[in-house]
Structures are given as C-alpha cells and as structure tokens.
Design a protein around this motif. Structure first.
Motif, PDB file in Angstrom:
ATOM      1  N   SER A 627       0.860  -1.187   0.000  1.00  0.00           N
ATOM      2  CA  SER A 627       0.000   0.000   0.000  1.00  0.00           C
ATOM      3  C   SER A 627       0.891   1.230   0.000  1.00  0.00           C
ATOM      4  O   SER A 627       1.869   1.307   0.751  1.00  0.00           O
ATOM      5  CB  SER A 627      -0.892   0.003   1.250  1.00  0.00           C
ATOM      6  N   ASP A 644      -2.358   7.937  -3.548  1.00  0.00           N
ATOM      7  CA  ASP A 644      -3.680   7.526  -4.005  1.00  0.00           C
ATOM      8  C   ASP A 644      -3.713   6.009  -3.850  1.00  0.00           C
ATOM      9  O   ASP A 644      -2.914   5.454  -3.089  1.00  0.00           O
ATOM     10  CB  ASP A 644      -3.981   8.014  -5.425  1.00  0.00           C
ATOM     11  N   SER A 645      -4.552   5.309  -4.548  1.00  0.00           N
ATOM     12  CA  SER A 645      -4.698   3.889  -4.298  1.00  0.00           C
ATOM     13  C   SER A 645      -3.446   3.094  -4.677  1.00  0.00           C
ATOM     14  O   SER A 645      -3.198   2.033  -4.122  1.00  0.00           O
ATOM     15  CB  SER A 645      -5.921   3.340  -5.019  1.00  0.00           C
TER      16      SER A 645
HETATM   17  C1  NAG Z   1      -3.837   6.232   3.770  1.00  0.00           C
HETATM   18  O1  NAG Z   1      -3.829   6.847   5.053  1.00  0.00           O
HETATM   19  C2  NAG Z   1      -4.750   7.910   5.156  1.00  0.00           C
HETATM   20  C3  NAG Z   1      -4.542   8.515   6.523  1.00  0.00           C
HETATM   21  O2  NAG Z   1      -4.328   7.552   7.489  1.00  0.00           O
HETATM   22  C4  NAG Z   1      -6.127   7.442   4.892  1.00  0.00           C
HETATM   23  O3  NAG Z   1      -6.983   8.525   4.958  1.00  0.00           O
HETATM   24  C5  NAG Z   1      -6.190   6.817   3.539  1.00  0.00           C
HETATM   25  O4  NAG Z   1      -7.463   6.276   3.275  1.00  0.00           O
HETATM   26  C6  NAG Z   1      -5.184   5.743   3.383  1.00  0.00           C
HETATM   27  N1  NAG Z   1      -5.147   5.342   2.003  1.00  0.00           N
HETATM   28  C7  NAG Z   1      -5.018   4.110   1.603  1.00  0.00           C
HETATM   29  C8  NAG Z   1      -5.029   3.862   0.135  1.00  0.00           C
HETATM   30  O5  NAG Z   1      -4.896   3.171   2.404  1.00  0.00           O
END
Ligand code: NAG
Ligand code: NAG
Ligand code: NAG
Ligand code: NAG
Ligand code: NAG
Length: 728
Positions: A627, A644-645
């Motif tokens: 991730s 992003d993703s």
């Molecule tokens: C990454 O971390 C942020 C803050 O913790 C969160 O808002 C977000 O959804 C996360 N993104 C992914 C792709 O996991």
C-alpha cells in the motif's frame, strides 16, 4: 484595274498632262543616280501606293513590260532595306536612248495607284554618261537577270592561238545587221548535241541578243531554258555559255559570249552576314587567271577602302573564294522579323553590290558585277527581358527587346486584361518604346505595385510578394504575323513595422518556443533561463530546432535542462520555461517569455537544482502489493506527501530523510530508498516474509562544484541512476 486599262489610263495621262506633274511631291521622294552601269531611281516607301508600275517611253511608243520582259530587257524593281522602291535599269537596257555607248537616256513613267483609287503618273528623264570606259567583257548578275556584253573587238580562238578581230571600224548599223544574221549555239555541260539557232529563235527562248553601238549584248532571266548550273567551291553557279557565229569576209567567226552568276546563300555568322563568292567562275576563265581586284558597295553606294574599314566590312580572299562579311548593324543591312514555331526570329538582308575583275588568256579584261539582295535564313532571336524593378520605387520596371523596326506592339495583357497601348496609358500603365540608333527598339513597361492589376500575396509576416503577369502581343509588318511574349515578374517587399516576438506553446512532450523575426533586421541571441541557447545545450537537452526564413522554433522536452517545475502532484506537474531574446547589437533583453504547461504524471523521479528530489511511484507492483500508505524513506518519519490507491509522492530535501552522500569522481551521489515500513510492536513477534517487500533505490548525481543542476527521469521498476547535467 486590269493591265490594259492601266496602260490606257497612262496614255490618257500622257496626252492630257504636261510632262511635269502638277501634284506636289515631298522633297526627297525620288532620288535618281547613275551607278555601276545602271540607272537607279529610288522612291520613298512612304510615297508608295497600293500598286505601282513602270513604263518606258522611247521615240516610238510607251512600253509596259511584263516581269519576264523586264528581266530580258534589263530592268529590275526591288524593295531596299528601308522599304523604299528601287528601280534599276542597265545602261544597255531596251528603250534606252544610247549615244555611242557613252551617254544613256531613259524616259520612265512611274505610276502610283493610291488605296483610294487615285492614280498619279510621274515621268522621269534619266540621263547617265559612262564614268569608266567599257572593258572588253562585262558581266552583270542582277536580281532578276544575267547580262554579258563584249566589245566588237573580240578574241577569236584559232588553231594557232588567240587573235583579235576588230569590227569597230564598221558602221554600227552594219554590225547590227551582221549580228541579226548570225547564228548562236548554247553549250551545256553533258549535252552531246547542240543545235545552232538564229538570233530571233534565241529571242523566243528568252535570250536577248542585240548589238549596241560598240558591243554585243546577251541577256536572259535566270533559269532560262539553255542555262545550266554547276558548283564552284561548293557554291551554286548558274551559267549560260553561248557562241555566236558571225559571218565576216566569207568566214564564220565564233564569238564566245558567256555569263555565270554565283547563287550565293548568305548566312548569319555571329554579328555578320557572311556571303561567299567563288573567285574564279570556271566557265568564264580560260588558260590562266589574273585577279584584278574587287570593289563592293551597299545599295547604290560604293564603299571606299576607308568606309569598308570603318564600317567593319570585310572582303577577304580565302583560297579560291571571296568571303564578304557585312556587320549586321551596318548601314544598309536590314533586319526582317518572322516567327518560327512561335519564336521570334530574324533574317538579315543587305543590298550587296560586288564587282571583281580579272584577266585571262582569252579576255584581256573582264568586269563582273553582282547586284544582289542577300537574305539569310530566319534564326530565332528570343527577346531579352530586363528586370529593372527596384522595390524602393514601389514600381515594376521591365524592358523587353531587341526588336527590328518591322515589329510593333499590338496589345498588352496585364493579369487578365488585354488593352491597346493607348488604353494601357489610361489604365495607369507606363509603356514606352525605346528606340536605338541602329533602328531597332525595345519596350519598357512600368507598373506601380499598388496597381489593381498587380497581384499581391503575403508570403510571410515579413514579406509581401507583388506579381506582374503580362503578355506583349506584337505584329510584324508587312505580313502581319503575330508574336507574343509572356512573363511573370515578381518582387518580394519587406513589410515595415512588425517587430519580433516570442510565442510559447505546449506540446505533447514538452514546451515549444517560437521566435518570430517580424520585419526587423535584428540578430538575436536566445536564453533559456540564464543560459544561452547554443549547440551544446541543444545537444544536452535534446532540443528540437527549426529554422525558417521568418522564425526559429525550439522544442524542449518536458524533463530537460532549462525546465523548472512547479506544483508536482500525483495527477500532474506544471513545467515552466523562461525564454528571452537578446539583441546582439545592444545586449539588451528585448523580448522575454515565461511559458507554463501542465503534463499528466504517471511515474517520475526529478532531481531538482535546489537538491530536492520529487518521486512518484507505483508501490503496488511488488508481491504482495504494498500500500502506498505504508511506504517511507530510509528515515521512517519521511512519509509520502500524497498518496492515491497505487502511488505515493515523495518530496524531500537531499540533506534529510536519511539520504546518504558519496563522492564518485567529480560527482556527488545522493541515495535514498522507498520501502515498506515495518511496524514492530513490543507484543509482535517478528514476521518472516517469504516475499520481498517493496524497495526502490533513488539516486541523484550532481557535479561536485555545481549547485544548479537538474536531472530528471521517469522512474523505472527498480533502481534509477539519473545522470546529472550541469546547469549554469
Ligand atoms: C492512507 O492513510 C490515510 C490517513 O491515514 C487514509 O486517509 C487513507 O485512506 C489511506 N489510504 C489508503 C489507500 O490506504
Ligand atoms: C541595335 O542596338 C541595340 C542597342 O544598342 C543592340 O542591343 C542590338 O544588338 C543592335 N542591333 C544590331 C543588329 O546591331
Ligand atoms: C526582378 O527584380 C526584382 C527586384 O530586384 C527581384 O526581386 C526579382 O527576383 C527579379 N526577377 C524576376 C524574375 O522577377
Ligand atoms: C516540495 O516541498 C517543498 C518544501 O515544503 C515545497 O516548497 C515544494 O513546493 C514542494 N514541491 C512539490 C513539487 O510539491
Ligand atoms: C571543481 O572545483 C575544483 C576546485 O575548486 C576544480 O579543480 C574542478 O575543476 C572543478 N570541477 C568542475 C567540474 O568544475
């Protein structure tokens, strides 16, 4: 008007008019001269009507002669180089009142019929006396006849040699009677049998044989039935060889009376008309040949040695031929225009008089005269177009020439409008004839650029093209042949008041900057940021250059030296270039441009000059996918500034985030790594990964001394080694 009615009219005129005309005639219309055994009467071209005619009056009647009779009688009518009518008559011509072969009188009626039908007759009494005594034999090659005359004191060829028989002591009437009773034989090469015939029979065949006071005369038109042709020095010669048998004291005395004329075919040889005559006419020379000299003239004028020399004429003996060269611009040389396969062509003609004299075994002295209008074949003479257009006058000026006097401008077409000379003047086109002293002329056409018939075309910002498309239509007199000449003349004129400017554009892969020169004549030096655009930079940056007449364009790839980047994000990057143009003469920046372009971003690694690295990378390519949120740099506190993703964006200074630095030659190598951040909780047992976690090595290289360096590269799967480029 029929022939007979013309003669009747003439008779009526003769009876009703005094011998001098009551019609006023401009001075110089008629010129009479005695020249080289001929009466010459010249009548000005401007005076000639639609039909002209000559008649001859003697003590018995007025005689009108057909052209065949005129030739046999010794009369010639030709047009000379001015177009004037030249009437020539041999001193020994029919109807001449001949006083002892030394004084000659001829009464001629010149009849001029005007176009409107009016007929005027002009009588002339011509009188000539012999300037130089007759030679034993004289031969004349006229335009339309050959003439030979020998003295009644002639050589007789006998077994023992040549004797001379002098019958001049007899009364002329007796000699005439003696001749009329003679017989004549015409010899032709190759004819086995020659029959003799009486003088009267010969006359029927076109041979005029008479006795004058002191001479026996033979005259015939060319191509007479008993003439023959031969080649002398490759020149065609027509000859008549006749022997008259005279009865004298019971004996038959043969008198040879022969004539031969060269049918010379003149050619154009550079600037000369070249005519070649055989030196020796073999049918006229027997035994030996003693050249007595030559004399030449143009028209009715004999040229003196001095005139020959000054006029550039040449008469030279070349082996067995006489070469006569007449300068094409000489007085008396006429240029006749024509059209050959659409091309303007010229033929040169000249009224040549040429006399040479010689001695041979039989004839003590022979004078041989040629009066010939020499005419060369037509040779194309493409006119020259001289372009005198000067853009500073805003006017087309062209000159077309050189044309002979018989050419005149009929009409002119400009663009698609045909007009006469006069109409052209009304249309504001300046058309002149340019006369030259030698009688030829040229035409000058001047048209302002602003004229409505001039086509204007913008060919660039800087230049406007003016096009003058024209056709000259000529008419050639008197045959009224047509000739035309077409051409397009262009003039490109620099347009005032447009200064140079810079233009920027975004392209798919970079930024394009264009320098338009405008109408100024300035030398520019270009700068990308602070650095001058030179070939080294072009090579380093892989810039694409295009140079045209009126602009220069430079295309810089997105990641190349000279670019700066503002606003990196996961979505896009904004690239910026600063471009400036310095006037070489003044060293001043006169034009500058800042161009920004936005480009979409996938993967990238940029080493910025301020020693900062920006990286965008897809972290999900590892197995298992990592991730982006769970990646850090070597210093785990340095996390992506955006995610992003699938992708993470890092933006960090090279003196932070655990970046290491090492020296590699003259470069500083900065290294860091993006990797999966393992979280070790105290309660957590270490996890053993069977798969390798995400790990990406990042490198930036900068020259040791150089602080202003950019190195940019797309991020490959694993390690990036980005070469740094010096950037000052
Ligand atoms: C990454 O971390 C942020 C803050 O913790 C969160 O808002 C977000 O959804 C996360 N993104 C992914 C792709 O996991
Ligand atoms: C006549 O004069 C013009 C101008 O000088 C020249 O171009 C041309 O050749 C001359 N023509 C002849 C036949 O000499
Ligand atoms: C004619 O002169 C002009 C001006 O000097 C020049 O631009 C042009 O090329 C010349 N030639 C023709 C064939 O138009
Ligand atoms: C990177 O970070 C620096 C410092 O916070 C900031 O000034 C700069 O604009 C950032 N660059 C990009 C491309 O986001
Ligand atoms: C860097 O500086 C050193 C000394 O200051 C010099 O000798 C060397 O040539 C410089 N290198 C470059 C690439 O300019």
């Amino acid at each position: 008007m029929s022939l007979t009615s013309r003669i009747m009219l003439l008779s009526w005129l003769l009876t009703s008019l005094p011998l001098c005309c009551s019609i006023s005639v401009p001075f110089g219309t008629f010129t009479a001269k005695c020249h080289e055994r001929h009466f010459w009467l010249t009548i000005k071209a401007s005076f000639l009507g639609s039909e002209v005619q000559f008649s001859f009056e003697d003590s018995t009647a007025i005689h009108f002669l057909s052209s065949q009779q005129a030739a046999e009688c010794g009369y010639t009518v030709v047009l000379n180089y001015h177009g004037d009518l030249v009437f020539r008559a041999s001193y020994l011509a029919c109807h001449v009142d001949n006083k002892k072969d030394t004084e000659f009188r001829l009464q001629v009626w010149f009849v001029n019929r005007q176009i409107d039908g009016r007929v005027n007759a002009y009588p002339f009494k011509l009188l000539c006396s012999l300037a130089q005594p007759w030679s034993p034999r004289e031969i004349v090659c006229e335009e339309n006849y050959m003439e030979a005359s020998v003295q009644w004191h002639f050589p007789v060829v006998l077994q023992g040699g040549v004797k001379r028989l002098n019958l001049l002591s007899e009364a002329p009437e007796d000699r005439a009677k003696r001749l009329s009773k003679s017989r004549v034989v015409f010899y032709r090469q190759g004819d086995a049998h020659q029959a003799s015939q009486s003088i009267q029979e010969a006359a029927v065949l076109g041979y005029h044989i008479v006795s004058t006071d002191t001479r026996i005369l033979l005259r015939s038109a060319y191509s007479s039935p008993l003439s023959y042709t031969l080649k002398e020095q490759d020149i065609q010669v027509e000859a008549v060889t006749a022997v008259i048998t005279i009865l004298f004291e019971g004996m038959s005395i043969p008198v040879e009376i022969s004539m031969a004329c060269a049918k010379t075919e003149p050619v154009v040889d550079g600037l000369y008309i070249l005519s070649t005559f055989p030196l020796i006419l073999s049918s006229l020379v027997q035994g030996w040949f003693g050249n007595g000299g030559m004399r030449m003239g143009i028209g009715e004028r004999t040229l003196s040695e001095c005139e020959l020399h000054e006029g550039g004429y040449e008469a030279t003996l070349k082996g067995q031929t006489v070469e006569i060269r007449i300068p094409s611009g000489a007085q008396g040389a006429k240029i006749k225009s024509g059209v050959i396969q659409g091309l303007y062509a010229q033929s040169l003609s000249v009224d040549l008089f040429f006399m040479h004299h010689w001695e041979d075994m039989i004839w003590l002295h022979t004078q041989h005269r040629s009066l010939q209008l020499l005419r060369t074949p037509y040779v194309p003479q493409t006119p020259t177009l001289i372009n005198n257009t000067d853009s500073s006058t805003s006017m087309f000026s062209i000159t077309l020439g050189v044309f002979a006097a018989d050419v005149s401008l009929h009409s002119i077409t400009v663009k698609d409008e045909t007009m006469t000379w006069k109409e052209a003047g009304h249309q504001g086109l300046h058309l002149f004839q340019l006369p030259f002293s030698n009688g030829s002329h040229a035409y000058t056409l001047q048209v302002p650029f602003s004229h409505r018939l001039v086509t204007q075309k913008g060919i660039s910002v800087q230049y406007k093209r003016y096009i003058l498309a024209f056709t000259f239509d000529f008419i050639i007199f008197p045959a009224k042949q047509r000739y035309s000449y077409s051409a397009d003349v262009v003039c490109d004129v620099k347009q005032p008041g447009v200064s140079a400017w810079l233009e920027g554009k975004c392209t798919e892969g970079g930024i394009l900057v264009v320098l338009h020169y405008g109408s100024e004549d300035v030398q520019w030096e270009l700068y990308v940021g602070q650095r001058m655009l030179d070939w080294e930079l072009v090579r380093l940056g892989d810039y694409r250059l295009k140079s045209k007449n009126d602009y220069l364009s430079v295309e810089m790839p997105l990641y190349s030296p000279g670019m700066t980047y503002e606003e990196f994000s996961l979505k896009d990057v904004v690239a910026k270039v600063e471009f400036s143009a310095v006037n070489v003469a003044t060293f001043k920046v006169e034009h500058s441009l800042v161009q920004r372009c936005k480009f979409p971003v996938r993967d990238l690694l940029v080493c910025l000059p301020e020693r900062r690295m920006v990286v965008v990378t897809d972290t999900t390519r590892s197995v298992p996918p990592t991730s982006p949120n769970s990646t850090t740099l070597l210093d785990p506190s340095c996390v992506p500034v955006a995610t992003d993703s699938t992708r993470a964006l890092f933006n960090f200074s090279l003196d932070s985030c655990g970046t290491t630095v090492s020296v590699e030659g003259s470069y500083l190598l900065y290294e860091n790594q993006i990797r999966y951040a393992q979280k070790f909780g105290p309660e957590d047992a270490p996890i053993i990964h069977t798969d390798s976690p995400f790990r990406l090595t990042l490198q930036c290289r900068y020259p040791v001394n150089d602080t202003r360096t950019v190195a940019v590269h797309l991020l490959p799967d694993t390690t990036i080694k980005s070469p740094s480029l010096p950037w000052t």
